[in-house]
Design a protein around this motif. Sequence first.
Motif, PDB file in Angstrom:
ATOM      1  N   THR A   1      -0.081   2.567   9.887  1.00  0.00           N
ATOM      2  CA  THR A   1      -0.674   3.541  10.798  1.00  0.00           C
ATOM      3  C   THR A   1       0.179   4.809  10.825  1.00  0.00           C
ATOM      4  N   GLY A   2      -0.440   5.956  10.626  1.00  0.00           N
ATOM      5  CA  GLY A   2       0.279   7.223  10.590  1.00  0.00           C
ATOM      6  C   GLY A   2       0.787   7.657  11.954  1.00  0.00           C
ATOM      7  N   TYR A   3       1.886   8.399  11.951  1.00  0.00           N
ATOM      8  CA  TYR A   3       2.514   8.852  13.185  1.00  0.00           C
ATOM      9  C   TYR A   3       1.590   9.816  13.941  1.00  0.00           C
ATOM     10  N   GLN A   4       1.196   9.413  15.122  1.00  0.00           N
ATOM     11  CA  GLN A   4       0.347  10.158  16.057  1.00  0.00           C
ATOM     12  C   GLN A   4      -1.093  10.391  15.563  1.00  0.00           C
ATOM     13  N   THR A   5      -1.316  10.421  14.264  1.00  0.00           N
ATOM     14  CA  THR A   5      -2.670  10.664  13.753  1.00  0.00           C
ATOM     15  C   THR A   5      -3.529   9.409  13.771  1.00  0.00           C
ATOM     16  N   GLY A   6      -2.888   8.223  13.631  1.00  0.00           N
ATOM     17  CA  GLY A   6      -3.646   6.986  13.542  1.00  0.00           C
ATOM     18  C   GLY A   6      -4.268   6.772  12.179  1.00  0.00           C
ATOM     19  N   ARG A   7      -4.040   7.687  11.262  1.00  0.00           N
ATOM     20  CA  ARG A   7      -4.605   7.587   9.907  1.00  0.00           C
ATOM     21  C   ARG A   7      -3.764   6.639   9.066  1.00  0.00           C
ATOM     22  N   LEU A   8      -4.420   5.811   8.262  1.00  0.00           N
ATOM     23  CA  LEU A   8      -3.682   4.946   7.352  1.00  0.00           C
ATOM     24  C   LEU A   8      -3.071   5.798   6.251  1.00  0.00           C
ATOM     25  N   GLU A   9      -1.760   5.650   6.064  1.00  0.00           N
ATOM     26  CA  GLU A   9      -1.082   6.431   5.042  1.00  0.00           C
ATOM     27  C   GLU A   9       0.183   5.722   4.570  1.00  0.00           C
ATOM     28  N   TYR A  10       0.593   6.050   3.338  1.00  0.00           N
ATOM     29  CA  TYR A  10       1.835   5.509   2.804  1.00  0.00           C
ATOM     30  C   TYR A  10       3.014   6.156   3.531  1.00  0.00           C
ATOM     31  N   ASP A  11       4.207   5.647   3.313  1.00  0.00           N
ATOM     32  CA  ASP A  11       5.376   6.161   4.020  1.00  0.00           C
ATOM     33  C   ASP A  11       5.682   7.619   3.687  1.00  0.00           C
ATOM     34  N   ASN A  12       5.192   8.083   2.547  1.00  0.00           N
ATOM     35  CA  ASN A  12       5.411   9.489   2.180  1.00  0.00           C
ATOM     36  C   ASN A  12       4.339  10.419   2.736  1.00  0.00           C
ATOM     37  N   GLY A  13       3.421   9.862   3.538  1.00  0.00           N
ATOM     38  CA  GLY A  13       2.389  10.672   4.164  1.00  0.00           C
ATOM     39  C   GLY A  13       1.094  10.775   3.378  1.00  0.00           C
ATOM     40  N   ARG A  14       1.081  10.203   2.169  1.00  0.00           N
ATOM     41  CA  ARG A  14      -0.131  10.277   1.350  1.00  0.00           C
ATOM     42  C   ARG A  14      -1.202   9.348   1.935  1.00  0.00           C
ATOM     43  N   VAL A  15      -2.434   9.836   1.937  1.00  0.00           N
ATOM     44  CA  VAL A  15      -3.548   9.098   2.542  1.00  0.00           C
ATOM     45  C   VAL A  15      -3.836   7.803   1.780  1.00  0.00           C
ATOM     46  N   ILE A  16      -4.094   6.735   2.527  1.00  0.00           N
ATOM     47  CA  ILE A  16      -4.544   5.464   1.938  1.00  0.00           C
ATOM     48  C   ILE A  16      -6.061   5.417   2.071  1.00  0.00           C
ATOM     49  N   ASP A  17      -6.764   5.544   0.963  1.00  0.00           N
ATOM     50  CA  ASP A  17      -8.219   5.460   1.019  1.00  0.00           C
ATOM     51  C   ASP A  17      -8.651   4.000   0.854  1.00  0.00           C
ATOM     52  N   ARG A  18      -9.944   3.797   0.804  1.00  0.00           N
ATOM     53  CA  ARG A  18     -10.458   2.424   0.756  1.00  0.00           C
ATOM     54  C   ARG A  18      -9.964   1.676  -0.488  1.00  0.00           C
ATOM     55  N   LYS A  19      -9.965   2.337  -1.642  1.00  0.00           N
ATOM     56  CA  LYS A  19      -9.494   1.710  -2.869  1.00  0.00           C
ATOM     57  C   LYS A  19      -8.002   1.403  -2.779  1.00  0.00           C
ATOM     58  N   GLY A  20      -7.237   2.340  -2.213  1.00  0.00           N
ATOM     59  CA  GLY A  20      -5.804   2.124  -2.059  1.00  0.00           C
ATOM     60  C   GLY A  20      -5.497   0.969  -1.124  1.00  0.00           C
ATOM     61  N   LEU A  21      -6.303   0.824  -0.077  1.00  0.00           N
ATOM     62  CA  LEU A  21      -6.101  -0.267   0.880  1.00  0.00           C
ATOM     63  C   LEU A  21      -6.375  -1.613   0.224  1.00  0.00           C
ATOM     64  N   GLU A  22      -7.402  -1.654  -0.615  1.00  0.00           N
ATOM     65  CA  GLU A  22      -7.722  -2.885  -1.343  1.00  0.00           C
ATOM     66  C   GLU A  22      -6.539  -3.307  -2.208  1.00  0.00           C
ATOM     67  N   THR A  23      -5.954  -2.345  -2.922  1.00  0.00           N
ATOM     68  CA  THR A  23      -4.804  -2.632  -3.783  1.00  0.00           C
ATOM     69  C   THR A  23      -3.600  -3.073  -2.958  1.00  0.00           C
ATOM     70  N   LEU A  24      -3.400  -2.416  -1.842  1.00  0.00           N
ATOM     71  CA  LEU A  24      -2.261  -2.711  -0.979  1.00  0.00           C
ATOM     72  C   LEU A  24      -2.334  -4.131  -0.425  1.00  0.00           C
ATOM     73  N   ILE A  25      -3.508  -4.536   0.017  1.00  0.00           N
ATOM     74  CA  ILE A  25      -3.675  -5.869   0.597  1.00  0.00           C
ATOM     75  C   ILE A  25      -3.569  -6.951  -0.469  1.00  0.00           C
ATOM     76  N   GLY A  26      -4.030  -6.632  -1.677  1.00  0.00           N
ATOM     77  CA  GLY A  26      -3.855  -7.562  -2.793  1.00  0.00           C
ATOM     78  C   GLY A  26      -4.826  -8.717  -2.829  1.00  0.00           C
ATOM     79  N   ILE A  27      -6.082  -8.468  -2.476  1.00  0.00           N
ATOM     80  CA  ILE A  27      -7.106  -9.509  -2.571  1.00  0.00           C
ATOM     81  C   ILE A  27      -8.244  -9.003  -3.453  1.00  0.00           C
ATOM     82  N   SER A  28      -9.149  -9.912  -3.832  1.00  0.00           N
ATOM     83  CA  SER A  28     -10.240  -9.546  -4.724  1.00  0.00           C
ATOM     84  C   SER A  28     -11.188  -8.552  -4.052  1.00  0.00           C
ATOM     85  N   ARG A  29     -11.959  -7.844  -4.869  1.00  0.00           N
ATOM     86  CA  ARG A  29     -12.886  -6.851  -4.323  1.00  0.00           C
ATOM     87  C   ARG A  29     -13.915  -7.456  -3.370  1.00  0.00           C
TER      88      ARG A  29
END
Length: 268
Positions: free
Chosen positions: A68-96
């Motif tokens: 969860t991003g600082y104050q924005t509530g947006r999902l993002e990596y630690d460097n501030g880059r946005v985590i989109d739906r595809k990125g979240l799928e990869t991050l969680i590590g489960i099948s599509r």
Amino acid sequence: MSHRAEVTVKTTEKQRRGKQVTDELKEHEAENGGFVFALFETCTTMAGRFTSLTQADLARLMFVGTYTGYQTGRLEYDNGRVIDRKGLETLIGISRPKFSTFFKKLITEQIVQEVGKEIFVNPSVFYRGSLKQAKLDKLDEYRHTRLFRKTVRDLYELHQGRQTAQLAVIYAVLPFLNFNTNIACFNPQESNEDELRPMSLENVAAALGYQDTHKLKVALEAAKVDGKPVFWLPPNVNDKRQRRIIANPRVVYAGNAESLKAVKAMFN
């Protein structure tokens, strides 16, 4: 002033001690990767709050919350880059297909909201930043605790696959933990430690819907961080057949700096 006078800040022993314990809390937070606030209703189970989520889903949700991003509530990596739906799928590590089902549940339960390519977390579930400055409606209806980001991510990585569901027990017990002691209690909001009414392993099992208390015990004891237990199950001094549940403050802690040292000592 001059070579004849020197200005110094006069502090009392109480002030010095206060600063020391506050620094210890800040150091604890930094060592465990900072934290995100997990919000919940007192003594209301997570399974009861989010009825469509499985045990594995709850464990994944806890992991997702650490991004969860600082104050924005947006999902993002630690460097501030946005985590989109595809990125979240990869991050969680489960099948599509599994991710698609999981993500639909998060939307239906109003845990997340997708806006374009960005995903925002409901602040009544996870929030990162000052809750006092958030000025968000109805957040004062919830209790909250610090969920430490690095520790939770490390645990998720170690328990991915068939063991993922076991991590849900960490998220599940949050509504029952007392702020300053990390002990599972019937009255977790009680500030006077002498008035606490600790729950036994059997009590927690019943509250979480475990028909077999031994299964809960196995799940609690299986979770470890850097070789140390996430939960300690000491026997009740008044009844050796019963066990209490205490959570490791490296994973979750809502108390003040003064109490932290005592809770940490139990796990050292």
